[in-house]
Structures are given as C-alpha cells and as structure tokens.
Enzyme design. Structure first.
Site, PDB file in Angstrom:
ATOM      1  N   LYS A   1      -9.577   2.019  -3.151  1.00 48.74           N
ATOM      2  CA  LYS A   1     -10.048   1.472  -1.884  1.00 48.74           C
ATOM      3  C   LYS A   1     -11.459   1.968  -1.588  1.00 48.74           C
ATOM      4  CE  LYS A   1      -8.697   0.902   2.965  1.00 48.74           C
ATOM      5  NZ  LYS A   1      -7.737   1.283   4.024  1.00 48.74           N
TER       6      LYS A   1
ATOM      7  N   CYS B   1      -5.253  -2.810   2.732  1.00 52.17           N
ATOM      8  CA  CYS B   1      -5.184  -2.722   4.193  1.00 52.17           C
ATOM      9  C   CYS B   1      -6.311  -3.520   4.838  1.00 52.17           C
ATOM     10  CB  CYS B   1      -5.195  -1.254   4.629  1.00 52.17           C
ATOM     11  SG  CYS B   1      -4.692  -0.993   6.351  1.00 52.17           S
TER      12      CYS B   1
ATOM     13  N   GLU C   1       0.842  -1.199   0.000  1.00 52.10           N
ATOM     14  CA  GLU C   1       0.000   0.000   0.000  1.00 52.10           C
ATOM     15  C   GLU C   1       0.881   1.255   0.000  1.00 52.10           C
ATOM     16  OE1 GLU C   1      -3.374   1.997   2.971  1.00 52.10           O
ATOM     17  OE2 GLU C   1      -2.126   0.316   3.617  1.00 52.10           O
TER      18      GLU C   1
END
Length: 550
Positions: free
Chosen positions: A360, A414, A280
């Site tokens: 995301k 994540c 990330e």
C-alpha cells in the site's frame, strides 16, 4: 418588484452576520452530506447535491459586500457537510479505539473544522475576485470550489473522502468522469449551482449552456456502444471472500485470528474460479507467524495450476485435498521490526515461484502512520497502530491467465481508491495498463455505517474515470463486482459471512482522464482554476482602475 419579507430576513447582508443565514448554511451542508449517500438507502442523489451547493452560492451572492460573512458561511456549510459525511470516524475512535466519547466527538469535529477552512477561504476568494457579470461569477465560483476540493485531496497527504463529484456517480454528469474525473465533475456542478441560484437573472446563453452541460453526457452515451472508449479484454471468473470478522476480535489470538485463518484457509482452497480474492489483512499475521505449514500449503495449492492436482499438506491446519487451483490475491501484513512493515497483498498463481507483491502506498494518517507531533493522541487510543512503509506509485500489474486470455490486475488497498490520479499512473503505458482493478478493504472499523455505501460510490467513480471494472473483497462490505460503466453487477449483503461468485469483463484502451491524470497528475485542473481566477482578478482590477481614471 421588492423581495418578499421572508427572503429579506434570510438573505445575508454586509452588516453583522445573522442567525438565519448561518442556519441555512448548516441545513445546506447537511443536505450536501446526505447527497453523497442518503441515510437509509446509501444511494447518491445528484439533484440534492446541486440544490445544496446552489443554496451556498445563493447565500454567497447575498454576502458579496461582506467578506467576513462569506468566509463564515463557507466555513459553516463545509463543517456541517464534512462532519455529516465522515461522522463514522467516531465509531473507530470510541467503540474500537477506546477514546472517551467527548474526546472522540472533539476529534471528528476538529478534523471537519480544519478541512472546512479550505472552503471558507474559497468562498472568501470568490467574493473578492468574482466579476459583476453572472456568467463570469459562475466560472469563478467553480474555480474557487475546485481549488478547495483539490487542496483537501492533496495537502497533508490528502483526505478527499466525500468530494462533491461522488454524488453524481448515477447522475447526468457521470458521463464526464472518463474525461474530467471526479474533480472536473465537481467543477461543472459548482458552475451549475451558481447558475441555478440566480436562474431568474441568467441570460439566454447561460441557460442554454447549463442545459447543454446537463444533457451532453447523455447524448454522447447514445453512441458509445458503437464507438467505445475501451474494448473488451475477455472475461475472468472470480471468487470474492467476505469473512465478517468483528473488528474488536480481528487481532485477538484466542478468537478472531484462528477464526480468520480457518475460514479463509478453507475458502481459498475450495475456490474453483480463475481468481480468488481475500480482504485487507484477512490473514492478520506475518507469514512467519502463521501456523506451521499454513503458508507453504497455500503456495503449493495455488502453484499447481488450473486442471492440475496437488497432494495434501499434512501440517496445514486445513488439509489440502486433490483440487484444481487458479490464482489468489491475499491481504496480509509483511515485513519485520528491522526493515519495517507494510500493508500488502500477495499474489499466488501457477508457475510463479515468488509471490506477486503489492504494498500500500497511500497510508491512512493515525491508522498506518503517525503524523509528526501527534504521538500523544495515538497514545490515548487502544488501536494497533504503526508507522508502515510506503509502497511505490504505479507498480506493475498482477497478470493472471484465464480461459479467455491474460488479465492484468491492479490491486489497491482500502481508501487508496480515493485517489484516481494515483491509480491513473498505472495507465501511462497502454500496453501494460491494467484490465481489472481490485480493491481489498476492511471497513469494520466504522461499523454498519454509511462509510460502506460511500466507499462503494468511490469505487464506482474510479470505474467510470478509467473505464475499468473493479472487484471488491471486504471484511464486512461492500464486497461487489462493478463493471466498467459503474454498475454493481454482483454484491454480498453487508455484515454477513459469504462467498461471492461471478464473472468480470476486463477492458483495454485508455480514457482521456487516464491519459492526462496519469502523465500530469491533477496539475491541469490546478492550472485551469488558477488561470480563471487570475483572469477574473485582472479584469476586475482594470475595471477599478478605469473607474478611478474617470
């Protein structure tokens, strides 16, 4: 036969709440936290989870005549459990965020206090609704517990980190994952916990049912190889990068940024596998902010194709030699001040003109968006925060052609892998369902803590639920390859800089969990739990009316 004196001293009563039951609830809550990832080893302990929850059930059984005591004991247990699970938030707030230590402690405690209210209300509901017969009480306890877990995972964007079911990723109940998911496992564990708490009072049928619930997954597993839920979709060779960039330097232009650009750029170009993945925000700059020629060099490199060669890009910080290139998934921010920013993954591959893009969707409160009325809190922190735009749920997969066929990759960023129901949306069409899941993370915010181990168990649970392997590229750990049975086949040591090479077997075919969760989200569990409580409440009400009539 009367109870021993020490049992009478500990057992809660309908009278004023005493210290011993409270202390027992605290100890049980901390044990519940340890069951998710044991300090020292990071391993989950499913037996400890059952014992800890059984201790809470036993305390509640003694508090059935005191609703105030049930609420208090549930709140104390859950507060100790949750604070003991995500205490490492203190590291991000104090060490990296610059928040004064007392305020960081208060912030973590406040989060645990607030989330514990779900379980306090569940315990109160249990003593209000639970019937007199033990088997019925076990069902009601499981329903109440499941509702609390669901509420924590859904309301206010959801924060289900450390749900009880994750303790069973290596346990006897793990076989229920592809059928019921992590919350279903938690419900079964709750039923078993209350039955265990009153094992001496259980009838024969209830004991047999408990034994069957524990052994059924193992028996079913024996025949799984001959009739698997999913089938092999070929093997893909992968390179996973772990830069180990210190969090306090990651966004510093004089240290972390040039270090990341140099190391990740070199490793991306040096990779010889069919896929290479970075963590990330591994490239911590927007594409237009990268050094001249850097991004164009990467796009040209991975556009050449496996077995082809490309020329050097003279302006790139790391020269490109004549090398073969596969596909790449690269974590980096995207966007502009006008359109907004996203936490994204870009996919580069031969023959693709425009990069694949994944944004995301499930953003972290206070980390990637600021909840309303909380700007005052974020102003106390020295963390680069922002209100990111959300991506869509269930985006298309990134298709990579390997030597053994096409693999469909489903990235998540994540803690998005906490939400199995959202990942399941990608499986509604079996023909386009992902064959491999990819998690890119940066857990450096939480130092060398149990957050790394807990996150690994979360990813493993997703592989069990969806029967898909997951590859993880992280900044500090755990960078790993997990097969479709939840086994970690390759892993880098944490807090080291390294390159993980391996092969991952893609899978096709959908699990039962993928089918119902992909189409109906978590509503079936909500409905079953609420229906159980309504039936129990109705039966209790009719019984009370009968007594009044007599």
């Amino acid at each position: 036969m009367p109870e021993p004196a020490w049992v009478q001293a500990i057992r809660p009563s309908a009278k004023p709440i005493r210290a011993w039951p409270t202390l027992c609830a605290v100890i049980a809550g901390l044990a519940h936290a340890a069951s998710l990832a044991l300090p020292g080893s990071g391993e989950p302990l499913w037996g400890l989870q059952l014992l800890a929850l059984a201790a809470l059930a036993w305390l509640l059984e003694g508090a059935r005549d005191c609703r105030r005591a049930a609420f208090w004991l549930g709140w104390v247990f859950a507060t100790a459990w949750l604070a003991g699970t995500f205490w490492w938030l203190y590291i991000s707030l104090h060490v990296y965020g610059g928040l004064a230590a007392p305020f960081a402690v208060l912030a973590v405690a406040a989060l645990a206090f607030a989330l514990a209210l779900y379980y306090a209300l569940a315990c109160l509901l249990f003593v209000v609704v639970a019937p007199a017969n033990l088997a019925g009480r076990a069902l009601v306890f499981a329903a109440c517990w499941t509702l609390a877990e669901l509420a924590r995972g859904v309301f206010f964007t959801g924060f289900p980190w450390g749900a009880a079911g994750y303790a069973h990723v290596d346990g006897l109940l793990a076989g229920y994952a592809p059928w019921l998911g992590v919350y279903g496992i938690g419900a079964i564990a709750a039923w078993l916990a209350l039955s265990l708490a009153r094992i001496t009072d259980c009838g024969r049928l209830q004991r047999i049912a408990a034994l069957m619930l524990l052994t059924l997954p193992s028996v079913a597993q024996m025949g799984q190889d001959s009739s698997p839920v999913t089938q092999s979709a070929g093997v893909l060779s992968v390179t996973l990068l772990q830069g180990n960039i210190a969090q306090d330097e990651k966004f510093q232009s004089g240290s972390g940024v040039p270090d990341a650009l140099s190391w990740y750029g070199a490793q991306l170009r040096a990779a010889r596998t069919e896929l290479v993945v970075t963590p990330e925000t591994s490239l911590p700059l927007l594409p237009r902010e990268l050094p001249e020629g850097y991004w164009d060099g990467l796009r040209q490199h991975f556009g050449a194709g496996v077995g082809d060669t490309i020329k050097s890009v003279k302006s790139a910080p790391v020269p490109v030699a004549n090398v073969a290139s596969g596909a790449a998934l690269i974590g980096m921010p995207l966007g502009s001040l006008r359109s907004g920013y996203t936490n994204s993954v870009l996919g580069l591959q031969p023959g693709r003109i425009e990069p694949y893009r994944y944004d995301k969707h499930h953003l972290v409160p206070f980390g990637e968006f600021i909840p309303r009325f909380f700007k005052w809190f974020t102003q106390l922190l020295n963390i680069p925060l922002g209100d990111f735009n959300r991506g869509v749920v269930g985006p298309p997969a990134f298709e990579v052609r390997g030597a053994q066929g096409v693999q469909r990759l489903a990235p998540n960023i994540c803690y998005e892998d906490l939400f199995g129901e959202e990942l399941a949306v990608r499986f509604t069409d079996a023909a386009t369902a992902p064959t491999i899941m990819v998690n890119v993370s940066n857990i450096a915010w939480f130092g060398n803590s149990l957050a790394i181990d807990q996150h690994l168990q979360i990813s493993r649970m997703r592989t069990l639920e969806l029967q898909r392997p997951m590859i993880r590229a992280t900044n500090t750990g755990a960078t790993a390859i997990i097969d479709h049975r939840g086994n970690v086949t390759h892993q880098l040591p944490r807090l080291t800089r390294g390159v993980l090479l391996g092969e991952v077997q893609g899978r096709s075919g959908n699990t039962f969990f993928a089918k119902w969760a992909g189409h109906f989200d978590l509503w079936p569990l909500w409905g079953l739990s609420i229906a159980t409580l309504l039936i129990a409440f109705g039966a209790r009400h009719r019984k009370s009316q009968t007594r009044v009539g007599l």
